[in-house]
Design a protein around this motif. Structure first.
Motif, PDB file in Angstrom:
ATOM      1  N   GLU A  99      39.962   1.936  75.706  1.00  7.09           N
ATOM      2  CA  GLU A  99      39.853   3.597  75.523  1.00  7.09           C
ATOM      3  C   GLU A  99      39.152   3.480  76.786  1.00  7.09           C
ATOM      4  O   GLU A  99      39.402   5.095  77.022  1.00  7.09           O
ATOM      5  CB  GLU A  99      38.977   2.982  74.420  1.00  7.09           C
ATOM      6  CG  GLU A  99      39.664   2.882  73.842  1.00  7.09           C
ATOM      7  CD  GLU A  99      38.778   3.457  72.010  1.00  7.09           C
ATOM      8  OE1 GLU A  99      39.174   3.132  70.799  1.00  7.09           O
ATOM      9  OE2 GLU A  99      37.595   3.262  72.153  1.00  7.09           O
ATOM     10  N   LEU A 100      38.517   2.122  77.645  1.00  6.19           N
ATOM     11  CA  LEU A 100      38.182   3.596  78.422  1.00  6.19           C
ATOM     12  C   LEU A 100      38.715   3.764  80.142  1.00  6.19           C
ATOM     13  O   LEU A 100      38.710   4.587  80.214  1.00  6.19           O
ATOM     14  CB  LEU A 100      36.142   2.310  79.119  1.00  6.19           C
ATOM     15  CG  LEU A 100      36.207   2.935  80.495  1.00  6.19           C
ATOM     16  CD1 LEU A 100      35.127   4.127  80.559  1.00  6.19           C
ATOM     17  CD2 LEU A 100      34.442   1.782  80.213  1.00  6.19           C
ATOM     18  N   SER A 101      39.184   2.406  79.949  1.00  3.35           N
ATOM     19  CA  SER A 101      40.334   2.977  80.854  1.00  3.35           C
ATOM     20  C   SER A 101      41.788   4.157  80.796  1.00  3.35           C
ATOM     21  O   SER A 101      41.918   4.854  81.617  1.00  3.35           O
ATOM     22  CB  SER A 101      41.209   1.412  81.311  1.00  3.35           C
ATOM     23  OG  SER A 101      40.236   1.149  81.403  1.00  3.35           O
ATOM     24  N   LEU A 102      42.031   4.075  79.354  1.00  7.56           N
ATOM     25  CA  LEU A 102      42.432   5.557  79.304  1.00  7.56           C
ATOM     26  C   LEU A 102      41.654   6.831  79.137  1.00  7.56           C
ATOM     27  O   LEU A 102      42.918   7.877  80.454  1.00  7.56           O
ATOM     28  CB  LEU A 102      43.179   5.054  77.788  1.00  7.56           C
ATOM     29  CG  LEU A 102      43.556   6.410  76.956  1.00  7.56           C
ATOM     30  CD1 LEU A 102      45.286   6.173  78.083  1.00  7.56           C
ATOM     31  CD2 LEU A 102      44.531   6.351  75.615  1.00  7.56           C
ATOM     32  N   VAL A 103      40.519   6.900  79.107  1.00  6.11           N
ATOM     33  CA  VAL A 103      40.167   8.355  79.410  1.00  6.11           C
ATOM     34  C   VAL A 103      40.020   8.729  81.153  1.00  6.11           C
ATOM     35  O   VAL A 103      40.157   9.413  80.762  1.00  6.11           O
ATOM     36  CB  VAL A 103      38.657   8.015  78.364  1.00  6.11           C
ATOM     37  CG1 VAL A 103      38.094   9.366  78.830  1.00  6.11           C
ATOM     38  CG2 VAL A 103      38.995   7.915  76.493  1.00  6.11           C
TER      39      VAL A 103
END
Length: 328
Positions: A99-103
């Motif tokens: 989720e952090l990498s996607l955002v």
């Protein structure tokens, strides 16, 4: 297309085996995991028995073959530090990292592309010069320093954003997400900006250079001669051709975001697999470290394969070249 896919899958298998072999051999020299598992009062006989039970006395080829066979089944053994299944430990922390990498990737793409387009269309304007200066700062500053500065300004100084943790999360089956809570979204802001800033500046500079090059091509000049509007030329012709290499770079950068999230997760105490890897290095937890690198290698290979397929689907020149090769 099928022959290309088979060839790429074969290459991906070779890469995965190479990554697994290198990581497995390197981690044998990180330290002795027995020292992290037992106390100082443990006798040499007990240490040797534990080493024998864990299979640490087996030859490296046998241990590597056992690791590959288990990894193919999604089994990475037990952690030397916590005695928990490594696969479960990684799956519990993987949602946070993804989720952090996607955002961070969406932030870099949605902000970097417009900045690159503007600076490419107006290279001599003062706004473009400011954007260039910002891009130099984003590339020059190390990630941990950017994170510390953001914490100092927005968490310590202004007190509007949290400085650590993932915030409140919601469990959806086996997946935990912070996208559905206000606290979770607020906790994502600072680490995602920190992680995505370097990729943002890289994308901006690539788009800018591609736009400058495309605007000098003959078909753009012919489009102007035909009386097309600047909007149609800039976004219908120039930007469409500019995005072809950007897609490739973005795909590769997404893999790097996942792999290089270690520093960001450490600065913000983000409970992802990167922080788990750092903790495992301290205790010489070889099963966790091997599983982490195998996971990163798998994500890189998968993303590169998807980017190659998308590249062929978007660029008609590659489809034509492949058709000519089959015809010959």
């Amino acid at each position: 297309m099928i022959a290309f896919l088979i060839r790429r899958l074969f290459q991906a298998a070779i890469v995965m085996l190479t990554v697994a072999l290198i990581s497995f051999v390197l981690f044998n020299y990180v330290g002795d995991p027995i020292n992290a598992m037992v106390g100082q009062d443990t006798s040499l006989q007990d240490r040797e028995k534990l080493r024998q039970d864990l299979g640490l006395n087996d030859p490296i080829p046998i241990r590597f073959a056992r690791f590959v066979a288990n990894a193919a089944q999604g089994q990475f053994g037990l952690s030397y530090r916590t005695a928990e299944p490594v696969g479960r430990m990684i799956l519990e922390r993987l949602p946070a990292t993804l989720e952090l990498s996607l955002v961070a990737g969406l932030f870099a793409l949605c902000v970097g592309v417009p900045m690159g387009v503007y600076s490419g269309l107006h290279p001599k304007s003062w706004v473009s010069r400011i954007l260039q200066a910002v891009s130099l700062i984003g590339i020059s500053l190390p990630t941990f320093l950017i994170g510390i500065l953001l914490i100092l300004i927005f968490a310590v100084g202004l007190g509007v954003l949290p400085s650590f943790g993932r915030g409140e999360t919601v469990k959806l089956g086996g997946w935990t997400t912070g996208y559905l809570t206000v606290a979770g979204l607020k906790a994502l802001i600072l680490p995602s900006i920190t992680l995505g800033l370097f990729q943002l500046t890289l994308i901006m500079r690539i788009v800018r250079s591609e736009m400058l090059e495309v605007m000098r091509t003959d078909y753009v000049k012919f489009a102007r001669a035909r009386g097309l509007t600047s909007r149609a030329i800039n976004f219908g012709h120039a930007l469409k051709n500019t995005l072809v290499p950007v897609i490739t770079i973005t795909g590769l950068q997404l893999g790097q975001l996942i792999a290089f999230a270690i520093i960001t997760e450490t600065v913000f105490a983000w409970p992802g697999v990167g922080q788990l890897f750092v903790t495992s290095v301290y205790s010489a937890d070889m099963p966790v470290m091997s599983a982490y690198l195998a996971l990163i290698g798998f994500l890189f290979v998968t993303i590169n394969l998807l980017v190659d397929l998308l590249y062929i689907a978007i660029d008609p020149r590659l489809r034509t070249a492949q058709a000519a090769t089959r015809a010959a």
